[in-house]
Structure formats: C-alpha cells, structure tokens
Design a protein around this motif. Structure first.
Motif, mmCIF file in Angstrom:
data_model
loop_
_atom_site.group_PDB
_atom_site.id
_atom_site.type_symbol
_atom_site.label_atom_id
_atom_site.label_comp_id
_atom_site.label_asym_id
_atom_site.label_seq_id
_atom_site.Cartn_x
_atom_site.Cartn_y
_atom_site.Cartn_z
ATOM 1 N N PRO A 135 0.863 -1.135 -0.045
ATOM 2 C CA PRO A 135 -0.040 0.069 0.164
ATOM 3 C C PRO A 135 1.028 1.314 0.030
ATOM 4 N N ALA A 136 2.118 1.237 0.637
ATOM 5 C CA ALA A 136 2.905 2.457 0.666
ATOM 6 C C ALA A 136 3.419 2.798 -0.724
ATOM 7 N N LYS A 137 3.290 1.945 -1.569
ATOM 8 C CA LYS A 137 3.865 2.075 -2.880
ATOM 9 C C LYS A 137 2.728 2.697 -3.950
ATOM 10 N N LEU A 138 1.560 2.891 -3.198
ATOM 11 C CA LEU A 138 0.263 3.190 -3.835
ATOM 12 C C LEU A 138 -0.396 4.472 -3.221
ATOM 13 N N GLY A 139 0.108 4.797 -1.945
ATOM 14 C CA GLY A 139 -0.572 5.797 -1.260
ATOM 15 C C GLY A 139 -1.924 5.312 -0.748
ATOM 16 N N ILE A 140 -2.272 4.349 -0.333
ATOM 17 C CA ILE A 140 -3.411 3.667 -0.184
ATOM 18 C C ILE A 140 -3.455 3.098 1.484
ATOM 19 N N VAL A 141 -4.599 2.766 1.868
ATOM 20 C CA VAL A 141 -4.791 2.170 3.330
ATOM 21 C C VAL A 141 -5.497 1.126 3.224
ATOM 22 N N TYR A 142 -5.006 -0.038 3.728
ATOM 23 C CA TYR A 142 -5.945 -1.165 3.740
ATOM 24 C C TYR A 142 -6.907 -1.302 4.898
ATOM 25 N N PRO A 143 -8.097 -1.905 4.598
ATOM 26 C CA PRO A 143 -8.915 -2.289 5.395
ATOM 27 C C PRO A 143 -8.648 -2.917 6.963
ATOM 28 N N LEU A 144 -8.973 -2.543 8.065
ATOM 29 C CA LEU A 144 -8.472 -3.046 9.108
ATOM 30 C C LEU A 144 -8.333 -4.676 9.135
ATOM 31 N N ARG A 145 -9.423 -5.391 8.877
ATOM 32 C CA ARG A 145 -9.583 -6.685 8.842
ATOM 33 C C ARG A 145 -8.384 -7.452 8.222
ATOM 34 N N SER A 146 -8.007 -6.871 6.950
ATOM 35 C CA SER A 146 -6.799 -7.526 6.137
ATOM 36 C C SER A 146 -5.774 -7.271 6.945
ATOM 37 N N THR A 147 -5.415 -6.004 7.545
ATOM 38 C CA THR A 147 -4.280 -5.590 8.516
ATOM 39 C C THR A 147 -4.063 -6.430 9.629
ATOM 40 N N LYS A 148 -5.220 -6.745 10.166
ATOM 41 C CA LYS A 148 -5.367 -7.490 11.379
ATOM 42 C C LYS A 148 -4.716 -8.847 10.976
ATOM 43 N N ARG A 149 -5.181 -9.575 9.979
ATOM 44 C CA ARG A 149 -4.490 -10.875 9.797
ATOM 45 C C ARG A 149 -3.090 -11.083 9.531
ATOM 46 N N LEU A 150 -2.509 -10.062 9.048
ATOM 47 C CA LEU A 150 -1.082 -9.858 8.758
ATOM 48 C C LEU A 150 -0.477 -9.692 10.229
ATOM 49 N N VAL A 151 -1.033 -8.775 11.220
ATOM 50 C CA VAL A 151 -0.465 -8.667 12.616
ATOM 51 C C VAL A 151 -0.680 -9.687 13.297
ATOM 52 N N ASP A 152 -1.659 -10.563 13.149
ATOM 53 C CA ASP A 152 -1.941 -11.687 13.970
ATOM 54 C C ASP A 152 -0.820 -12.891 13.408
ATOM 55 N N LEU A 153 -0.297 -12.692 12.310
ATOM 56 C CA LEU A 153 0.682 -13.724 11.674
ATOM 57 C C LEU A 153 2.138 -13.317 12.231
ATOM 58 N N VAL A 154 2.315 -12.101 11.828
ATOM 59 C CA VAL A 154 3.761 -11.776 12.123
ATOM 60 C C VAL A 154 4.395 -10.974 13.219
ATOM 61 N N GLY A 155 3.191 -10.196 13.934
ATOM 62 C CA GLY A 155 3.316 -9.507 15.152
ATOM 63 C C GLY A 155 3.114 -7.974 14.538
ATOM 64 N N PRO A 156 3.058 -6.817 15.585
ATOM 65 C CA PRO A 156 2.669 -5.681 15.171
ATOM 66 C C PRO A 156 4.002 -4.966 14.741
ATOM 67 N N SER A 157 5.259 -5.054 15.123
ATOM 68 C CA SER A 157 6.252 -4.411 14.692
ATOM 69 C C SER A 157 6.655 -4.890 13.261
ATOM 70 N N ARG A 158 6.621 -6.170 12.899
ATOM 71 C CA ARG A 158 6.846 -6.858 11.813
ATOM 72 C C ARG A 158 5.769 -6.276 10.570
ATOM 73 N N ALA A 159 4.631 -6.351 11.279
ATOM 74 C CA ALA A 159 3.505 -5.787 10.194
ATOM 75 C C ALA A 159 3.876 -4.633 9.635
ATOM 76 N N LYS A 160 4.127 -3.620 10.581
ATOM 77 C CA LYS A 160 4.577 -2.142 10.348
ATOM 78 C C LYS A 160 5.593 -2.233 9.323
ATOM 79 N N ILE A 161 6.508 -2.787 9.648
ATOM 80 C CA ILE A 161 7.673 -2.933 8.488
ATOM 81 C C ILE A 161 7.302 -3.257 7.093
ATOM 82 N N ILE A 162 6.495 -4.303 7.131
ATOM 83 C CA ILE A 162 5.903 -5.082 5.758
ATOM 84 C C ILE A 162 5.228 -4.004 5.030
ATOM 85 N N LEU A 163 4.447 -3.214 5.930
ATOM 86 C CA LEU A 163 3.412 -2.539 5.043
ATOM 87 C C LEU A 163 3.896 -0.898 4.745
ATOM 88 N N MET A 164 4.851 -0.587 5.665
ATOM 89 C CA MET A 164 5.082 0.984 5.550
ATOM 90 C C MET A 164 6.306 0.892 4.478
#
Length: 256
Positions: A135-164
C-alpha cells in the motif's frame, strides 16, 4: 476470453485457480467480486474437505490487484469504497469457507494476492516465492480486517515494517516471520498430502479449531457458553463415538 477463475477438484480438495498467467495472475475488480460465488460453489461440491487456492502458470501465485484498471474502477471515493468492499468480501469468503483452506504459493505473491493467501488457514510456498504487501507504493490504506490478519501472523512491529516499506521478502524470510507455514520444493505435492491428511481427520474438530482460534485472535481468552456448546456437541456427535471405537479396535477412524 479464458475464464480468469477456475474451479476444479483433486480427490477431497476443491481447487480454485487464479487464471491470468499472462498478467502474473493479477486480480481485476470483477475477479474479486466473483470470488465469493466461486467459493460458495466450491463449498457445495460433494465430499469436499479442503480448499486449495493457487495461481496458474509457473511465474506467480498472484501479483495482486490489476493496477492498470484503477483509473476506471478506483478513481473516486465511492469507487474506492466499492473496490475495498469487494476485496474484503473475497477475503472473508475464504476465511469463512466451511473447510480448511490452503494457499499453494509460487512466484510473486503481492498485494491483494497476498491478502487472499493470508485469509487461508495454511500457506505452503515454493522456494521461488516472493512476497510483498505494497500500500505504501500506492498511497492507499488497507482495511483493518486485512491488516489484522497480517498482525496476527507476524506481530505488530513486523507488520508495520512490511506495510510501511512495501519491501519484497523471499520465501526463507517469509517463513522465519511466520508469513508462510512451510517452504517445500514441490508445494503441490506437499499441499495434496496435507489435504489428504485433513480428509482423514474429524471435520467436527477442524471446524471447532478454526472457530476457536479465530475467537482467541479476536480477544477471547476464557471458556464461555459458546465454547461449552461446541465441546458438548462434539461429545454427543458421531465423530467422537467413531474416534473412540476406532482407537479401541486399533484401526484408522472412518469419519462421515
């Protein structure tokens, strides 16, 4: 035009194939909208005990949303909301499938394609798999539910790294982060073997496990009436009786 979503069958598993190999299996708005209906059809196939989601060809699971159509289908706020609703509905249809779901990943697994893989229960990857959520390459924001799945799998800090960052991860890095569950030289064979194993086990237990794990991820931390009903229904059901009987008779169980 070749059908861009294909529904097939292999033994007890329904096989849903993203079929745009000439475009790295990029997903159009129409494909996202069609996915819930395809999944409903897969669930209705007699004897199905698992769903396998995969990409056609040799280069990609899915390169994500087809950005070339964004100017036509995602240019306004209303269009963006409708697009996000279609993506969310597709992901939720996978997450809510009545049997275990398995993503079989090779090549590129990017953006919205990765979101579909994350909605599956289990992810098997080939050594050549490459992951990015962008999303950071397009300037968009993903829905919360989609983001939560990533956080559940890799943890909050790693999810931030992946998404940002939108950075690409190879299969080994994805495995170490928990983004995938296994890297296999022949993921098709590994998935088929796992699907066959699931078919030999209790569907009652599998449904309850998926439901219970999701409740835990959503914040439930103690047994309650709902969990008690699940356990009581299993105890009174035919799978429990067959499982005990098979153990005592020293034979594999034959669940209905």
């Amino acid at each position: 035009m070749t059908d861009q979503l294909l529904l097939g069958r292999a033994a007890s598993a329904a096989i849903l194939t993203i079929n745009r190999p000439e475009r790295h299996n990029a997903l159009t708005f129409d494909m996202f909208r069609r996915l819930p209906g395809m999944l409903a059809a897969a669930a209705g196939l007699p004897g199905v005990r698992a769903l396998v989601l995969r990409g056609a060809g040799t280069r990609s699971f899915s390169a994500g949303a087809d950005i070339t159509e964004f100017a036509a289908v995602r240019a306004t706020a209303d269009q963006g909301a409708a697009y996000d609703e279609a993506v969310t509905a597709a992901e939720e249809a996978i997450a809510g499938f009545p049997h275990p779901t398995i993503a079989q990943i090779h090549g590129y697994c990017y953006g919205g394609g990765c979101g579909l893989a994350l909605a599956c229960d289990v992810r098997y990857a080939a050594p050549d798999a490459r992951f990015a959520i962008t999303p950071a390459k397009l300037g968009i924001v993903y829905p919360l539910r989609s983001t939560k799945r990533l956080v559940d799998l890799v943890g909050p800090s790693r999810a931030k790294i992946i998404l940002m960052s939108g950075a690409e991860l190879d299969a080994g890095r994805a495995l170490s982060l928990g983004l995938v569950d296994e890297v296999a030289d022949d993921p098709g064979r590994a998935v088929a073997e796992f699907a066959a194993l699931l078919a030999a086990r209790s569907a009652v237990t599998q449904r309850a496990v998926r439901h219970t794990v999701q409740r835990i991820l959503d914040g439930q931390s103690f047994d309650d009436e709902e969990q008690g009903r699940l356990r009581a229904a299993a105890l009174a059901g035919p799978d429990y009786a067959e499982g005990v009987r098979a153990f005592l008779e020293r034979r594999p169980p034959s669940f209905g």
